[in-house]
Motif scaffolding. Structure first.
Motif, mmCIF file in Angstrom:
data_model
loop_
_atom_site.group_PDB
_atom_site.id
_atom_site.type_symbol
_atom_site.label_atom_id
_atom_site.label_comp_id
_atom_site.label_asym_id
_atom_site.label_seq_id
_atom_site.Cartn_x
_atom_site.Cartn_y
_atom_site.Cartn_z
ATOM 1 N N LEU A 1 -27.847 34.091 11.786
ATOM 2 C CA LEU A 1 -27.220 34.029 10.473
ATOM 3 C C LEU A 1 -25.995 33.118 10.492
ATOM 4 O O LEU A 1 -25.779 32.325 9.559
ATOM 5 C CB LEU A 1 -26.834 35.442 10.030
ATOM 6 N N GLN A 2 -25.208 33.209 11.551
ATOM 7 C CA GLN A 2 -24.040 32.345 11.671
ATOM 8 C C GLN A 2 -24.452 30.876 11.771
ATOM 9 O O GLN A 2 -23.802 29.991 11.190
ATOM 10 C CB GLN A 2 -23.218 32.739 12.914
ATOM 11 N N GLN A 3 -25.551 30.624 12.492
ATOM 12 C CA GLN A 3 -26.034 29.245 12.607
ATOM 13 C C GLN A 3 -26.500 28.704 11.255
ATOM 14 O O GLN A 3 -26.236 27.545 10.908
ATOM 15 C CB GLN A 3 -27.175 29.180 13.632
ATOM 16 N N LEU A 4 -27.203 29.540 10.496
ATOM 17 C CA LEU A 4 -27.666 29.120 9.173
ATOM 18 C C LEU A 4 -26.492 28.864 8.227
ATOM 19 O O LEU A 4 -26.500 27.904 7.442
ATOM 20 C CB LEU A 4 -28.607 30.182 8.590
ATOM 21 N N LYS A 5 -25.511 29.743 8.300
ATOM 22 C CA LYS A 5 -24.324 29.555 7.454
ATOM 23 C C LYS A 5 -23.618 28.245 7.796
ATOM 24 O O LYS A 5 -23.171 27.510 6.914
ATOM 25 C CB LYS A 5 -23.369 30.733 7.630
ATOM 26 N N LYS A 6 -23.516 27.966 9.102
ATOM 27 C CA LYS A 6 -22.848 26.740 9.521
ATOM 28 C C LYS A 6 -23.626 25.510 9.061
ATOM 29 O O LYS A 6 -23.039 24.507 8.595
ATOM 30 C CB LYS A 6 -22.710 26.738 11.043
ATOM 31 N N GLU B 1 -28.808 39.306 17.818
ATOM 32 C CA GLU B 1 -29.578 38.064 17.701
ATOM 33 C C GLU B 1 -29.640 37.606 16.243
ATOM 34 O O GLU B 1 -29.486 36.406 15.946
ATOM 35 C CB GLU B 1 -30.991 38.275 18.246
ATOM 36 N N LYS B 2 -29.868 38.562 15.339
ATOM 37 C CA LYS B 2 -29.916 38.217 13.909
ATOM 38 C C LYS B 2 -28.561 37.693 13.426
ATOM 39 O O LYS B 2 -28.503 36.758 12.614
ATOM 40 C CB LYS B 2 -30.326 39.453 13.090
ATOM 41 N N GLU B 3 -27.493 38.285 13.915
ATOM 42 C CA GLU B 3 -26.157 37.849 13.511
ATOM 43 C C GLU B 3 -25.889 36.415 13.980
ATOM 44 O O GLU B 3 -25.289 35.615 13.257
ATOM 45 C CB GLU B 3 -25.104 38.795 14.082
#
Length: 223
Positions: A154-159, A149-151
């Motif tokens: 994190l991917q959404q925030l990076k995007k 879930e954290k990963e």
């Protein structure tokens, strides 16, 4: 009278050998009488035991019989304590070993083999984990799910960060704001009531903040 004849033949089947011990099947085989039924033979054996002419002991499901007159106390199958004494001259005599029946030995051996097989079946390879191991596995699975879930977040925030840097995020915000304003105008046109509601009243009724789609209630227009 038939039983008396059978009893005599049973006693003779033991012969004169010392420490002769037999199972039910061995006695039946020694009589060599195919017409003899089990009830008559068993009744005759029980009578001989009750009369004290035969001894009987069961080992598991296997009864064994012996002539009482052919055994001393230390020679009976259930005797296990060796006897020893000193002669009048003080010399010690050898210890007499208790009699061990081959039938008894085979019964004990089969029991040991059965117990060994049960132990092997009770603890096979790849046995199920204990309760403590199950708890650890469950905790590990829960931690792995949280990490996934954290990963994803994190991917959404990076995007989102990449989109903000390139200006793509601002373009999307403007696009969906314009779409929202068009939909709000279409809903207001279809709204019924006397008097008809204003845009601000309709947005508040739908729990939409007018500022979110850039609507000014003072100017009654989008900005």
């Amino acid at each position: 009278m038939v039983e008396l004849g059978v009893q005599e033949r049973i006693l003779k089947s033991f012969g004169n050998g010392v420490n002769a011990i037999k199972t039910y099947e061995e006695i039946l085989e020694g009589l060599a009488n195919k017409d003899l039924d089990d009830i008559t033979l068993q009744t005759s054996l029980d009578n001989l035991v009750s009369l004290g002419k035969l001894g009987k002991k069961e080992f598991g499901n296997t009864p064994v019989y012996w002539l009482e007159s052919q055994f001393t106390t230390t020679q009976l199958p259930h005797a296990a304590t060796p006897t020893s004494h000193r002669s009048s001259g003080g010399a010690r005599k050898g210890i007499r070993r208790p009699f061990v029946s081959p039938v008894i030995s085979s019964v004990k051996k089969s029991r040991l083999e059965e117990d060994d097989m049960k132990r092997k079946k009770g603890s096979p390879k790849g046995s199920t984990p204990s309760s403590s191991n199950k708890e650890l596995l469950l905790e590990q699975r829960q931690l792995l799910e949280k990490i996934k879930e954290k990963e994803v977040k994190l991917q959404q925030l990076k995007k989102a960060d990449e989109m903000a840097k390139t200006g793509e995020l601002d373009k999307l915000i403007m696009k969906w704001r314009n779409v929202s304003q068009e939909v709000a105008e279409q809903l207001l046109a279809k709204a019924q009531g006397i008097p008809p509601p204003t845009m601000g009243e309709m947005l508040r009724h739908l729990h939409i903040d007018p500022k979110l789609i850039q609507y000014s209630e003072e100017d009654e227009s989008f900005y």
